[in-house]
Design a protein around this motif. Structure first.
Motif, PDB file in Angstrom:
ATOM      1  N   ALA A   1       0.855  -1.177   0.034  1.00  0.00           N
ATOM      2  CA  ALA A   1       0.101   0.013  -0.030  1.00  0.00           C
ATOM      3  C   ALA A   1       0.871   1.427   0.192  1.00  0.00           C
ATOM      4  O   ALA A   1       1.739   1.430   0.866  1.00  0.00           O
ATOM      5  N   LEU A   2       0.489   2.265  -0.789  1.00  0.00           N
ATOM      6  CA  LEU A   2       1.207   3.436  -1.055  1.00  0.00           C
ATOM      7  C   LEU A   2       0.531   4.769  -0.604  1.00  0.00           C
ATOM      8  O   LEU A   2      -0.843   4.585  -1.120  1.00  0.00           O
ATOM      9  N   LEU A   3       1.030   5.642   0.317  1.00  0.00           N
ATOM     10  CA  LEU A   3       0.232   6.731   0.436  1.00  0.00           C
ATOM     11  C   LEU A   3       0.947   7.990  -0.219  1.00  0.00           C
ATOM     12  O   LEU A   3       2.145   8.182   0.093  1.00  0.00           O
ATOM     13  N   SER A   4       0.449   8.521  -1.273  1.00  0.00           N
ATOM     14  CA  SER A   4       1.020   9.624  -2.006  1.00  0.00           C
ATOM     15  C   SER A   4       0.628  10.895  -1.554  1.00  0.00           C
ATOM     16  O   SER A   4      -0.689  11.187  -1.385  1.00  0.00           O
ATOM     17  N   ILE A   5       1.395  11.910  -1.121  1.00  0.00           N
ATOM     18  CA  ILE A   5       1.142  13.294  -0.723  1.00  0.00           C
ATOM     19  C   ILE A   5       1.643  14.309  -1.639  1.00  0.00           C
ATOM     20  O   ILE A   5       2.914  14.473  -1.768  1.00  0.00           O
ATOM     21  N   ASN A   6       0.599  15.412  -1.720  1.00  0.00           N
ATOM     22  CA  ASN A   6       1.074  16.442  -2.564  1.00  0.00           C
ATOM     23  C   ASN A   6       0.081  17.634  -2.320  1.00  0.00           C
ATOM     24  O   ASN A   6      -1.096  17.313  -1.890  1.00  0.00           O
ATOM     25  N   SER A   7       0.381  18.823  -2.432  1.00  0.00           N
ATOM     26  CA  SER A   7      -0.317  19.814  -2.455  1.00  0.00           C
ATOM     27  C   SER A   7      -1.623  19.873  -3.039  1.00  0.00           C
ATOM     28  O   SER A   7      -2.573  20.311  -2.764  1.00  0.00           O
ATOM     29  N   TYR A   8      -1.456  19.467  -4.386  1.00  0.00           N
ATOM     30  CA  TYR A   8      -2.722  19.633  -5.510  1.00  0.00           C
ATOM     31  C   TYR A   8      -2.843  18.084  -6.221  1.00  0.00           C
ATOM     32  O   TYR A   8      -2.089  17.610  -6.261  1.00  0.00           O
ATOM     33  N   HIS A   9      -3.867  18.130  -6.260  1.00  0.00           N
ATOM     34  CA  HIS A   9      -4.657  16.672  -6.685  1.00  0.00           C
ATOM     35  C   HIS A   9      -5.090  16.888  -8.053  1.00  0.00           C
ATOM     36  O   HIS A   9      -6.177  16.223  -8.539  1.00  0.00           O
ATOM     37  N   TYR A  10      -4.398  17.837  -8.944  1.00  0.00           N
ATOM     38  CA  TYR A  10      -4.628  17.681 -10.173  1.00  0.00           C
ATOM     39  C   TYR A  10      -3.337  18.178 -10.927  1.00  0.00           C
ATOM     40  O   TYR A  10      -2.474  18.543 -10.428  1.00  0.00           O
ATOM     41  N   ARG A  11      -3.322  17.963 -12.493  1.00  0.00           N
ATOM     42  CA  ARG A  11      -2.144  18.201 -13.122  1.00  0.00           C
ATOM     43  C   ARG A  11      -1.893  19.677 -13.291  1.00  0.00           C
ATOM     44  O   ARG A  11      -1.897  20.360 -14.635  1.00  0.00           O
ATOM     45  N   ARG A  12      -1.345  20.325 -12.305  1.00  0.00           N
ATOM     46  CA  ARG A  12      -1.303  21.879 -12.234  1.00  0.00           C
ATOM     47  C   ARG A  12       0.394  22.124 -12.802  1.00  0.00           C
ATOM     48  O   ARG A  12       0.408  23.034 -13.434  1.00  0.00           O
ATOM     49  N   GLY A  13       1.051  21.475 -12.431  1.00  0.00           N
ATOM     50  CA  GLY A  13       2.381  21.507 -12.832  1.00  0.00           C
ATOM     51  C   GLY A  13       3.312  20.251 -13.065  1.00  0.00           C
ATOM     52  O   GLY A  13       2.697  19.218 -12.561  1.00  0.00           O
ATOM     53  N   GLY A  14       4.632  20.305 -13.256  1.00  0.00           N
ATOM     54  CA  GLY A  14       5.433  19.283 -13.465  1.00  0.00           C
ATOM     55  C   GLY A  14       5.470  18.289 -12.223  1.00  0.00           C
ATOM     56  O   GLY A  14       5.245  16.899 -12.440  1.00  0.00           O
ATOM     57  N   SER A  15       5.431  18.671 -11.190  1.00  0.00           N
ATOM     58  CA  SER A  15       5.478  17.991 -10.119  1.00  0.00           C
ATOM     59  C   SER A  15       4.162  17.028  -9.549  1.00  0.00           C
ATOM     60  O   SER A  15       4.212  15.965  -9.103  1.00  0.00           O
ATOM     61  N   ASP A  16       3.170  17.779  -9.667  1.00  0.00           N
ATOM     62  CA  ASP A  16       1.722  17.126  -9.613  1.00  0.00           C
ATOM     63  C   ASP A  16       1.661  16.031 -10.715  1.00  0.00           C
ATOM     64  O   ASP A  16       0.977  15.047 -10.508  1.00  0.00           O
ATOM     65  N   VAL A  17       2.092  16.538 -11.780  1.00  0.00           N
ATOM     66  CA  VAL A  17       2.099  15.242 -13.038  1.00  0.00           C
ATOM     67  C   VAL A  17       2.813  13.835 -12.515  1.00  0.00           C
ATOM     68  O   VAL A  17       2.425  12.710 -12.590  1.00  0.00           O
ATOM     69  N   VAL A  18       3.762  14.250 -11.864  1.00  0.00           N
ATOM     70  CA  VAL A  18       4.700  13.151 -11.463  1.00  0.00           C
ATOM     71  C   VAL A  18       4.013  12.404 -10.171  1.00  0.00           C
ATOM     72  O   VAL A  18       4.136  11.228 -10.374  1.00  0.00           O
ATOM     73  N   TYR A  19       3.563  13.214  -9.080  1.00  0.00           N
ATOM     74  CA  TYR A  19       2.872  12.664  -8.230  1.00  0.00           C
ATOM     75  C   TYR A  19       1.798  11.858  -8.659  1.00  0.00           C
ATOM     76  O   TYR A  19       1.494  10.415  -8.183  1.00  0.00           O
ATOM     77  N   LEU A  20       0.636  11.972  -9.625  1.00  0.00           N
ATOM     78  CA  LEU A  20      -0.408  11.328  -9.973  1.00  0.00           C
ATOM     79  C   LEU A  20       0.075  10.270 -10.915  1.00  0.00           C
ATOM     80  O   LEU A  20      -0.366   9.132 -10.871  1.00  0.00           O
ATOM     81  N   ASP A  21       1.141  10.418 -11.820  1.00  0.00           N
ATOM     82  CA  ASP A  21       1.618   9.391 -12.530  1.00  0.00           C
ATOM     83  C   ASP A  21       2.274   8.151 -11.859  1.00  0.00           C
ATOM     84  O   ASP A  21       2.163   6.991 -12.285  1.00  0.00           O
ATOM     85  N   HIS A  22       3.179   8.748 -10.768  1.00  0.00           N
ATOM     86  CA  HIS A  22       3.651   7.672  -9.940  1.00  0.00           C
ATOM     87  C   HIS A  22       2.807   6.794  -9.398  1.00  0.00           C
ATOM     88  O   HIS A  22       2.635   5.344  -9.294  1.00  0.00           O
ATOM     89  N   ALA A  23       1.679   7.490  -8.865  1.00  0.00           N
ATOM     90  CA  ALA A  23       0.617   6.489  -8.165  1.00  0.00           C
ATOM     91  C   ALA A  23      -0.009   5.587  -9.069  1.00  0.00           C
ATOM     92  O   ALA A  23      -0.174   4.352  -8.638  1.00  0.00           O
ATOM     93  N   ALA A  24      -0.347   6.179 -10.461  1.00  0.00           N
ATOM     94  CA  ALA A  24      -0.794   5.113 -11.275  1.00  0.00           C
ATOM     95  C   ALA A  24       0.060   4.163 -11.633  1.00  0.00           C
ATOM     96  O   ALA A  24      -0.436   2.984 -11.893  1.00  0.00           O
ATOM     97  N   LEU A  25       1.169   4.322 -11.761  1.00  0.00           N
ATOM     98  CA  LEU A  25       2.253   3.362 -11.972  1.00  0.00           C
ATOM     99  C   LEU A  25       2.428   2.429 -10.902  1.00  0.00           C
ATOM    100  O   LEU A  25       2.478   1.095 -11.404  1.00  0.00           O
TER     101      LEU A  25
END
Length: 408
Positions: A3-27
């Protein structure tokens, strides 16, 4: 099932770090992991059942009352709300590892002891330089700045390092002073992922123990990008129009070299750049914000993409995306950019901030044959297929997690 808990300020594709956050979880989900998210409420957020645990929206720069601003400032320094809501989430979900992306000033480092006290390994991807530099970028109005490496965080106030604002800089100085005194990041981060070797070495220079870091470069899924190796008749910059991006230097170089330049993006110095174009009268076209298929078509139609940065870039996704489309990149020799570009193979490098050096490269690429440019584009594409690919990223992340005791 891990189980993985991903933590980030924004939960949408606002910038590059947010894209990595979402894509990493999907991966990780594609590898059989169970996912949970801890973020901030926002109107643009993607839907998720975990939003019931998200902290209240905290958007700096909006019109708030004095009382609201004071509350926000306190949360930026230390958020008891984030601690409380994270404990609620952990009561319902037990992750094997927590992977943090951008948490500063929204969740604040207050969440770190909650995770470590619960015995959860804490990994953070260093999308910026915040765990060393109070102002994220090692940059202020004077240019690249590393004064806080040996000096006081009061430098942040003295030089107004955050948005050139005295109040914002003061808040960040207080927050950084507190976190340094508490050793919040140093004490609670189990591992830090550095997407560039430059960032890794910079953190070590600032006193971090080398063994705390692991180098794992960003990736793109090349199969999702249809390359075009045929060179176009224009050079392209796409991204934010901000002083540190070096767009003014690029414009002067393009005028000097007599080449055609397209600029896709918006930002705080857009008006200044239009005024510069009125002065230069170069063959320069401003296209405004572009994304999706429109941006992809621009990249595929370019002769080369230019990244003229004048600050410590990390590992820009714009380089990898350009490579995936079969386009060579002309990049400034600063930050993590040089380690992505092999000069004369998949692109060209020049001294950051040197308009004359960039003009020479633009002229040379303008005069390069179509076959040689196509060869460079194929080398660029080959790089994302063999070096910056999802398989390598996945293997490295799983090895990192396994090394922390997670049963894969």
């Amino acid at each position: 099932m891990p189980a993985l808990l991903s933590i980030n300020s924004y939960h949408y594709r606002r910038g590059g770090s947010d894209v990595v956050y979402l894509d990493h979880a999907a991966l990780m989900e594609s590898q059989g992991w169970e996912n949970a998210f801890f973020s901030m409420r926002h109107p643009k957020n993607l839907e998720t059942p975990w939003s019931r645990y998200f902290i209240d929206e905290l958007e700096f720069g909006q019109a708030y009352s004095l009382r609201q601003k004071l509350t926000m400032a306190a949360k930026a320094v230390y958020s008891f709300e984030a601690q409380r809501k994270l404990r609620m989430l952990l009561a319902d979900f037990r992750p094997d590892v927590a992977h943090l992306h951008c948490i500063y000033h929204h969740h604040s480092p207050s969440i770190l002891p909650v995770l470590s006290d619960a015995g959860i390994p804490v990994v953070m991807t260093a999308h910026d330089l915040k765990i060393a530099c109070p102002a994220y970028k090692m940059l202020n109005r004077t240019g690249v700045c590393e004064r806080c490496k040996e000096g006081s965080v009061l430098n942040v106030i003295r030089h107004r390092c955050v948005r050139d604002s005295l109040s914002a800089s003061a808040i960040v100085a207080v927050e950084s002073g507190l976190q340094r005194a508490m050793k919040a990041y140093l004490k609670h981060l189990t591992r830090v992922v550095a997407p560039s070797r430059f960032f890794l070495e910079k953190f070590v220079e600032w006193g971090w123990p080398r063994e705390r870091f692991v180098y794992i470069p960003n990736y793109v899924d090349a199969v999702k990008f249809e390359p075009c190796f045929e060179p176009g008749d224009y050079f392209l910059y796409f991204g934010r129009l901000a002083p540190e991006k070096g767009v003014a230097t690029l414009m002067r170089a393009a005028k000097s070299a007599g080449v055609r330049l397209k600029i896709a993006g918006t930002g705080p110095i857009e008006a200044e750049l239009h005024a510069l174009q009125a002065e230069l009268q170069g063959e320069i076209e401003f296209l405004g914000f572009r994304s999706g298929v429109d941006l992809h078509a621009l990249i595929r139609g370019a002769r080369a993409v230019v990244l003229p940065s004048e600050w410590y870039e990390n590992a820009p996704m714009s380089v990898l995306e350009s490579f995936a489309f079969g386009k060579p990149v002309i990049g400034a020799r600063i930050g993590g950019i040089p380690e992505m570009i092999e000069d004369g193979e998949n692109g060209w490098r020049f001294e950051s901030g040197d308009a004359a050096a960039l003009a020479e490269v633009l002229s040379r690429v303008q005069g390069t044959s179509a076959s040689d440019l196509a060869r460079a584009g194929r080398a660029a594409r080959d790089g994302v297929e063999t070096r910056f690919n999802w398989a390598g990223y996945t293997a490295a992340m799983l090895a990192l997690y396994a090394g922390l005791g997670v049963k894969i």
